[in-house]
Scaffold this active site. Sequence first.
Site: not given
Ligand code: NDP
Ligand code: 8X3
Length: 266
Positions: A152, A165
């Site tokens: 991120s 985070y």
């Molecule tokens: P979502 O919340 O849509 O997806 C998160 C995914 O992670 C879900 O499929 C969830 O599945 C899974 N997950 C969470 N905890 C667990 C666990 N303990 N075991 C297995 N699976 C888990 O968010 P995003 O798609 O945005 O996030 C995906 C990744 O991208 C993350 O690592 C996030 O930090 C990162 N990210 C997101 C950004 C954003 O702005 N959206 C920007 C930068 C990075 P379930 O709950 O079914 O287990």
């Molecule tokens: C998710 C983007 O800016 O909320 O990783 O940290 S931010």
Amino acid sequence: MSNRLRGRWVLITGASSGFGAAAARAFGAEGARLLLGARRVDRLERVAAEARAAGAAEAHVHAVDVTSTASVESFFVWARGLLRTGTAEAAPLHVLVNNAGGALGLDPVAQGRDEDWETMLQTNVLGLLRVTRAALPLMLGNPGGLILNVGSVAGHEAYEGGAAYCAAKAGERQITRVLRLELCGTGLRVCSLDPGMAETEFSLVRFKGDAERARKVYEGMQPLTAEDVAEAMVWIASRPPHVCVDELVIKPTDQASVHKVHRRTH
Ligand code: NDP
Ligand code: 8X3
């Protein structure tokens, strides 16, 4: 697009929503074979069906909680069965997408909650380590494979309320760099894909179901979509085997930094 991913096995954690689900559809459209994990199996089943409809050669799902070593190990027992390791038809795992994770809360350190901090470090850092340790034996010996870790901008920049985070995603970035060193010479590639603001379930999870607060995060600006990020994943994975994209930062045009986001007022 090249056909470098056709028939290749791709394992995606956190495939039940957001980037992971979009990645399943995007790798599916390349004709890949998919192993999808997350805690919500009903959602995974739906994503697998979408990935098959997009063109996936196969799409299989299994529950995994990356905060538990036992859960990760039993997930890989299942995965090894599908890859038929130890048999004449054994197939290597070509791409591991370490995507499961997210944020919980936006409290300053003074008001921080242990359970939020612990979950963020368990998922984004320790979960990634557990999954990678379990996946490596399925990848070593097959040059051109890729470990694609989802970081991120929070791993590059600091912001108020982001202590755990930001620490977790800085940790992810350092783990990626360590793996790059440890795996140099094996032919395996390692990448940190570091997105900025993307509208998925991320903010809904961060704000514990407060949809209005989650919506406001993206108010007046155009965030990335999950598909934008998935497209980058497929591009990284389909470079030729001698090309390793070490780090890729991808942000909305409206987001110059975590503290400078252009928002339209009308
Ligand atoms: P979502 O919340 O849509 O997806 C998160 C995914 O992670 C879900 O499929 C969830 O599945 C899974 N997950 C969470 N905890 C667990 C666990 N303990 N075991 C297995 N699976 C888990 O968010 P995003 O798609 O945005 O996030 C995906 C990744 O991208 C993350 O690592 C996030 O930090 C990162 N990210 C997101 C950004 C954003 O702005 N959206 C920007 C930068 C990075 P379930 O709950 O079914 O287990
Ligand atoms: C998710 C983007 O800016 O909320 O990783 O940290 S931010």
